[in-house]
Design an enzyme around this catalytic site. Structure first.
Site, mmCIF file in Angstrom:
data_model
loop_
_atom_site.group_PDB
_atom_site.id
_atom_site.type_symbol
_atom_site.label_atom_id
_atom_site.label_comp_id
_atom_site.label_asym_id
_atom_site.label_seq_id
_atom_site.Cartn_x
_atom_site.Cartn_y
_atom_site.Cartn_z
ATOM 1 N N LYS A 158 0.823 -1.209 0.000
ATOM 2 C CA LYS A 158 0.000 0.000 0.000
ATOM 3 C C LYS A 158 0.857 1.259 0.000
ATOM 4 C CE LYS A 158 -3.759 -0.080 2.550
ATOM 5 N NZ LYS A 158 -4.670 -0.179 3.725
ATOM 6 N N GLY A 164 -7.748 5.496 -1.386
ATOM 7 C CA GLY A 164 -8.632 5.396 -2.538
ATOM 8 C C GLY A 164 -8.324 4.241 -3.463
ATOM 9 N N HIS A 235 -10.626 -2.270 -5.643
ATOM 10 C CA HIS A 235 -10.519 -1.444 -4.434
ATOM 11 C C HIS A 235 -11.316 -0.139 -4.531
ATOM 12 C CE1 HIS A 235 -7.433 -4.219 -3.141
ATOM 13 N NE2 HIS A 235 -6.700 -3.942 -4.192
ATOM 14 N N ARG A 295 -12.229 13.858 5.471
ATOM 15 C CA ARG A 295 -13.147 14.555 4.564
ATOM 16 C C ARG A 295 -14.510 13.900 4.627
ATOM 17 N NH1 ARG A 295 -13.453 10.607 0.697
ATOM 18 N NH2 ARG A 295 -11.550 9.423 0.288
ATOM 19 N N ARG A 341 -23.337 4.313 -7.339
ATOM 20 C CA ARG A 341 -22.570 5.285 -8.107
ATOM 21 C C ARG A 341 -22.869 5.034 -9.586
ATOM 22 N NH1 ARG A 341 -16.779 6.084 -4.982
ATOM 23 N NH2 ARG A 341 -17.562 5.741 -2.867
#
Length: 449
Positions: A158, A164, A235, A295, A341
């Site tokens: 990672k 994200g 992911h 956020r 989405r």
């Protein structure tokens, strides 16, 4: 309260922030790139300022241009939405230095969260369960291979500098790790400006559970219950829901308490204020911290619809110095909600499908909410994320929300481009999804065309 708010984003989230701010009596300023000049978020704001050409680095990531837009219009606050500069401690600090309020967490908290490997170390020291992995970034492939032998394969490589799903890949052997380590390093450098990567144990089929956090600058911190985001592709989240079927109807109550305690502990360790999200993996009966996002999340509407919290409204009030008047015991779940989405992409090959929206007729109906960035006649360009809208559907139960979702998706008319609506319908009709038996590998095994 602020007199004028600059919205440092685009599309559906810019429209949503604009609507909330205007409802609170705040004047609004939109900023836009050349590619977005005709989109509805530009004309719906009280004022609009051109940032520059289409590339994000020349527009929505252009910090000097954003600050100049705020100064020239007299904005006393900036809301970054999500993506772009929303997690930029540099931008938050620049706003602070210019006497403009950044609607988000303190820059110091953002810096603590930005380096994912250091964030793991910080929350682990506070007693939050973390995925077994390396404490620091790894200098080379050999160090990564030694660490992987200690952790046990498979491992996940990672990027330390961001999240994200970017700069993230699994390895099942030393040879695979050598390949993905170099891939992740290159992607991390390109996306986040730094090469640092670390590794964690890789859970082949975990659930992805996250907890909404809300805190003021007076020490009051609450959670807004959990969401499940296990339906993912590479992911990247595809469908989100609240509550998680894992905890619905009082299931696994002790584990839920552990989850919420861990989320609040992590937020306190970062010195967090405003809205944020603590993300966990669930595997083999336990939870593991993976990161905290500084956020608003794309999927925040499912929390709003099932708790009654107006997260953007509270973001603005908290940033203005107001106290959070919602107590933890006030946060109760009502019904269930799912978010889809809606992307401009091929639903089978998953390739982007930019182009004009020759027909664009969103659905309506009981429990249907649409957060859309476009209207009929607009063009979806290839310059940014291809999300056209978020369709959020609620019901008294998960089963009712699913049936309403199917009806809404079947009634969604889009012509001129391909969309992923057929994929969402396949997911909803899959018996494993309907049973709530979710994991991050779901789309590899189910909902096939």
């Amino acid at each position: 309260m602020f007199k004028k708010l600059l919205i440092a984003n685009r599309g559906e989230i810019a429209r949503r922030i604009n609507a909330v701010a205007k409802g609170m009596g705040i004047r609004t300023v939109a900023v836009y790139s050349d590619a977005d000049a005709e989109l509805p978020f530009v004309r719906e704001a009280d004022e609009a300022v051109r940032l520059g050409p289409a590339p994000a680095r020349d527009s929505y990531l252009n910090i000097p241009a954003l600050l100049e837009a705020a100064k020239s219009t007299g904005a006393d606050a900036v809301h970054p939405g999500y993506g772009f500069v929303s997690e930029s401690a540099e931008f938050a600090s620049a706003c602070q230095a210019a006497g403009i309020t950044f609607v988000g967490p303190p820059p110091e908290a953002m810096l603590r969260m930005k380096d994912k490997s250091q964030a793991r170390k910080l929350v682990a020291a506070a007693g939050v369960p973390v995925v077994p992995g390396t404490e620091d970034v790894l200098p080379d492939v050999e160090a990564a291979q030694r660490a992987a032998e200690r952790i046990g394969y498979p491992v996940l490589c990672k990027a330390a500098g961001g999240g994200g799903g970017i700069g993230m890949a699994a390895a099942n052997s030393p040879a695979e790790l050598e390949k993905v380590f170099r891939q992740c390093t290159d992607r991390a450098k390109a996306a986040f400006g730094r090469e640092g990567v670390y590794i964690e144990r890789y859970f082949p089929a975990p659930r992805h559970i996250e907890v909404q956090i809300l805190g003021d600058h007076h020490g009051h911190l609450i959670h807004g219950l959990e969401r499940e985001c296990s339906i993912q592709r590479r992911h990247q989240k595809v469908v989100e829901e609240a509550p998680s079927p894992l905890f619905a109807e009082g299931r696994n109550a002790a584990l839920a308490d552990k989850l919420f305690t861990a989320a609040l502990t992590a937020a306190r360790a970062f010195g967090y204020a405003n809205a944020g999200t603590v993300e966990f993996l669930y595997s083999d009966g336990d939870i593991y911290f993976i990161e905290m996002n500084a956020r608003l999340q794309v999927e925040h509407p499912v929390t709003e619809l099932t708790t009654g919290l107006d997260l953007i409204g509270w973001q603005l009030r908290i940033a203005a110095g107001e106290r959070l008047t919602v107590k933890q015991e006030d946060v109760k779940r009502r019904g269930a909600a799912l978010e889809f989405r809606i992307y401009a992409e091929d639903p089978v090959k998953f390739l982007p499908s930019p182009g004009p929206l020759k027909v664009y007729q969103p659905p309506t109906g009981e429990g249907v909410r649409l957060d859309s960035g476009y209207v009929e006649g607009n063009t979806v360009t290839p310059n940014y994320d291809p999300m056209i809208a978020k369709l959020i559907v609620s019901g008294a139960t998960r089963a009712e929300a699913i049936e309403r979702s199917i009806q809404a998706l079947e009634g969604y008319r889009i012509e001129g481009i391909k969309t992923n609506i057929p994929l969402h319908l396949r997911i909803l009709r899959d018996p494993v999804f309907r049973a709530g038996d979710l994991n991050t590998r779901f789309l590899e095994q189910h909902a096939k065309p």
